[in-house]
Design a protein around this motif. Sequence first.
Motif, short mmCIF file in Angstrom:
data_model
loop_
_atom_site.label_atom_id
_atom_site.label_comp_id
_atom_site.label_asym_id
_atom_site.label_seq_id
_atom_site.Cartn_x
_atom_site.Cartn_y
_atom_site.Cartn_z
N VAL A 103 -46.95 -44.48 -60.11
CA VAL A 103 -46.69 -45.63 -59.31
C VAL A 103 -45.85 -46.53 -60.00
O VAL A 103 -45.74 -46.84 -61.17
N ILE A 104 -44.60 -46.84 -59.23
CA ILE A 104 -43.50 -47.40 -59.60
C ILE A 104 -43.60 -48.88 -59.05
O ILE A 104 -43.49 -48.91 -57.88
N PRO A 105 -43.65 -49.72 -59.79
CA PRO A 105 -43.66 -51.39 -59.21
C PRO A 105 -42.45 -51.43 -58.30
O PRO A 105 -41.25 -51.26 -58.64
N GLN A 106 -42.77 -52.16 -57.21
CA GLN A 106 -41.59 -52.58 -56.33
C GLN A 106 -40.38 -53.25 -56.99
O GLN A 106 -39.19 -53.10 -56.88
N ARG A 107 -40.95 -54.39 -57.85
CA ARG A 107 -40.06 -55.02 -58.50
C ARG A 107 -38.79 -54.51 -59.44
O ARG A 107 -37.90 -54.83 -59.57
N THR A 108 -39.35 -53.18 -59.84
CA THR A 108 -38.46 -52.52 -60.97
C THR A 108 -37.17 -51.82 -60.34
O THR A 108 -36.20 -51.40 -60.89
N GLY A 109 -37.29 -51.51 -59.04
CA GLY A 109 -36.30 -50.66 -58.25
C GLY A 109 -36.28 -49.40 -58.61
O GLY A 109 -37.48 -48.80 -58.84
N LYS A 110 -35.30 -48.79 -58.68
CA LYS A 110 -35.28 -47.23 -58.77
C LYS A 110 -35.77 -47.13 -60.21
O LYS A 110 -35.44 -47.49 -61.28
N LEU A 111 -36.36 -45.45 -60.04
CA LEU A 111 -36.79 -45.15 -61.49
C LEU A 111 -35.48 -44.53 -62.26
O LEU A 111 -34.60 -43.97 -61.81
N GLN A 112 -35.52 -44.79 -63.35
CA GLN A 112 -34.51 -44.23 -64.38
C GLN A 112 -34.79 -43.11 -65.39
O GLN A 112 -33.85 -42.51 -65.73
N SER A 113 -35.99 -42.77 -65.69
CA SER A 113 -36.49 -41.97 -66.51
C SER A 113 -36.72 -40.59 -65.80
O SER A 113 -36.77 -40.84 -64.64
#
Length: 301
Positions: A103-113
């Motif tokens: 679950v990636i919060p929308q405010r964080t943008g693109k996954l980095q890890s």
Amino acid sequence: MKVYMLILLLTGAFLSGWSQTPVQVVTKVVEKEFSYTEGVQRVNLNAQKADLLIRGWNRPTVSVKLRLMAKHPDRAVAEREVAYHQYVLQTSGNQIDLSNRFVIPQRTGKLQSQLKVLYEVNVPYKALLTVRNSFGDIRLKDLVGDVSVTFEYGKLQLDDIGGKLAITSAYGDIDGRSINAILTGKAEKADITLRELGGKVNWQSRYGKLTITPVSSLTQLHIEAIRTDILVTAKRLTDFRYDVITSFAQIHVPETVTDQLGRYGGKYVFTYQPAGQHPEISIQNSYNDVTIQEEKSLVGR
């Protein structure tokens, strides 16, 4: 339930393009154990981007060790994004539910890890088990219950499996050893190797490769395939009866039984029935060849 966090500093090419950069690996570890009632409860494991090791044991319990990982050169990023892992380990009625998702919060943008999950699960030998996974590898070992596996874009390894086994694979290779089960399988665009294969087997393949080594405990092998290279290697040809048909492809057999080959239009047929009662190997394939051989015919190659 036990939950703890590990932070490891590793140097290596965990992520593409970071081969010269120290990589921070943050791991959250969760451990839980459930009591299990044989023949009543079913273990459901629904995984995403996970590697699974599932073993049978002689205890009336299910134990789970779950490792949730995030890898990134920046430790702060890895620590933040390991929390994107969500999981469920719980009992619901007659089911034990194990699952993970991201679950990636929308405010964080693109996954980095790079996120990865590792399951180590021990279940009773005769457990009722359903496994689903995508983009990860699965290993099943020492199980004799009722097992169903559905996976894609990974590899399935089977070791010492009995009971009932159903497999559905899409773009997922299979490597099995010492299987003596009621086995049904369906695979597409997969390379499959089943060694020391016994039991009753019904298999469907499309666009792949199928290599089988049957043993004396095999009672029936039925294969329906399209555009699949098929190789069956028996210890002795006379251990089985054969009914093989190919369309727009050939059948290769030992020289001693080439007189049992026939051709009818675009079809080749191999029908061989040695004296006595023997299990049947029946194969229907289209566009790719079928090869039947004995182990002794491989000597000197």
